[in-house]
Design an enzyme around this catalytic site. Structure first.
Site, PDB file in Angstrom:
ATOM      1  N   ASP A 133       0.994  -1.116   0.126  1.00 33.92           N
ATOM      2  CA  ASP A 133       0.086  -0.124   0.032  1.00 33.92           C
ATOM      3  C   ASP A 133       1.020   1.274  -0.013  1.00 33.92           C
ATOM      4  OD1 ASP A 133       0.821  -0.743   2.544  1.00 33.92           O
ATOM      5  OD2 ASP A 133      -0.650   0.493   3.582  1.00 33.92           O
ATOM      6  N   GLU A 185       0.213  -1.159   6.024  1.00 33.13           N
ATOM      7  CA  GLU A 185       1.230  -0.507   6.812  1.00 33.13           C
ATOM      8  C   GLU A 185       0.930   1.112   7.138  1.00 33.13           C
ATOM      9  OE1 GLU A 185       4.808   1.089   7.954  1.00 33.13           O
ATOM     10  OE2 GLU A 185       4.108   1.800   6.327  1.00 33.13           O
TER      11      GLU A 185
HETATM   12 ZN   LIG Z   1       6.899   2.351   3.899  1.00 37.70          ZN
END
Ligand SMILES: [Zn+2]
Length: 381
Positions: A68, A133
């Protein structure tokens, strides 16, 4: 040598704004399976995760990362569209180029090269990949770590591909991270007409002094492993949007990046004492995002440093500065965690970029690290 750049481009083309993955992981898995990796998908809600492992022998070395990316911001401000990878004079532009699709590509290419020359390594290789994340980081790495615990899988060494480098590739390796503690504060007053302040209680006026004192305060001096603890206000909101109303509430969001000299409890106590002393009427919500962790200097940090030196000629510096990463979820299981990735100067910014030569060097460094840790033959160093 262009394969790592080509793969980075293919990943950037997929607009995987957190928690979306947009097929990045399918692309990685399609390259890992032919190399002999067994892949387990661990999707939770909107979040895509996978765990892949080749071989069952110890030691187990793992590449960890995320597919992501943060939102691009106003596209018109980019020199080229953020999800159209564009190369200009040896620099590749696109959201995720440095954080961290370039590192994902380098991990795959390094693994391909290593296994080409070494089909029976002494140990096994894993990939721990998430699409959560940059977001809440609840349904991502944490879930894979839980899965591995249930399966009794113990990771010996983990390299997270976060962009650790500051000026040149490999100048900084992160061997730990500060903790992160978030606070959401609401200060309550009494709403009223600006012309009649005696009938109101302005929470902005009431809070300004203590907020400034918190900003100015020195929390500690840091220690051998960590820099000083820092306090930052990230959001401050009050007001009804009109000129003649004293607002009834002030909302503040703030964050501590803290070292091992502090605990969440010492910081919470210091803040609430300051607010109490200022006589505020307030409520506060705390969210602990991660405790500090440290990977002490040893076999793994030495192998990572030596791999950088072998490829770039420079000796990296070990550091614990910078933001949090998913390393905070992996390290508590006893794994030695180190972060090494591209130069971080443009991450999360407009015109995020990476030097294409650095991507090639990064793949070389990762391949060198695999050789140093897992070579079976006499070439092992
Ligand atoms: Zn990163």
């Amino acid at each position: 040598m262009r394969d790592v750049v080509e793969l980075t481009r293919k990943l950037i083309e997929r607009p995987s704004v957190t928690p979306a993955d947009e097929g990045c992981q399918d692309l990685m898995i399609a390259l890992l399976e032919p190399l002999g990796f067994d892949v387990t998908r661990i999707d939770v809600g909107d979040v895509r995760n996978f765990w892949a492992r080749r071989g069952s022998a110890s030691p187990l070395f793992v590449f960890a990362g995320h597919t992501d990316v943060v939102p691009p911001g106003p596209e018109s401000k980019w020199r080229s569209p953020p999800f159209e990878p564009t190369e200009v004079d040896g620099v590749l532009f696109g959201r995720g180029a440095a954080d961290m699709k370039g590192a994902l590509a380098a991990m795959i290419v390094a693994t391909q090269r290593f296994l080409n020359s070494e089909s029976q390594p002494s140990g096994s290789i894993g990939f721990l990949i998430t699409s959560d994340e940059e977001g809440p980081a609840v349904d991502g790495t944490r879930q894979v770590v839980d899965y591995l615990a249930r399966e009794h899988v113990e990771i010996d060494w983990c390299l997270v591909g976060e962009p650790s480098s500051t000026a040149t590739l490999g100048d900084v390796i992160r061997n730990g991270r500060r903790g992160s503690l978030n606070g959401t504060l609401r200060v309550s007053g009494v709403q009223g007409h600006v012309a009649y302040p005696e009938l109101a209680n302005n929470p902005i006026h009431a809070a300004l002094g203590v907020l400034e004192a918190l900003c100015e305060r020195s929390w500690d001096e840091g220690n051998d492993y960590f820099p000083a603890t820092s306090f930052q206000i990230s959001n401050i909101n009050a007001g009804t949007g009109v000129e003649n109303v004293i607002p009834g509430e002030l909302d503040v969001m703030f964050n501590f990046r803290f070292n091992s000299e502090q605990s969440p409890e010492t910081l919470k106590r210091a803040v609430t004492e300051a607010l109490d002393n200022a006589g505020l009427n307030y409520a506060i919500d705390w969210r602990l995002s991660g405790m500090p962790f440290i990977t002490e200097v040893g076999t793994f940090t030495d192998a990572v440093s030596a791999s950088v030196t072998a490829v770039t000629g420079q000796t990296p510096q070990l550091s614990t500065s910078g933001g949090t990463s998913d390393g905070r979820f992996i390290a508590p299981t006893g794994t030695a965690v180190v972060e090494l990735g591209p130069v971080n100067a443009t991450i999360h910014k407009i015109d995020e970029q990476v030097v294409t030569k650095d991507l090639e060097l990064l793949a070389d460094i990762y391949a060198e690290l695999l050789r140093r840790l897992l070579s079976a033959g006499p070439e092992r160093r």
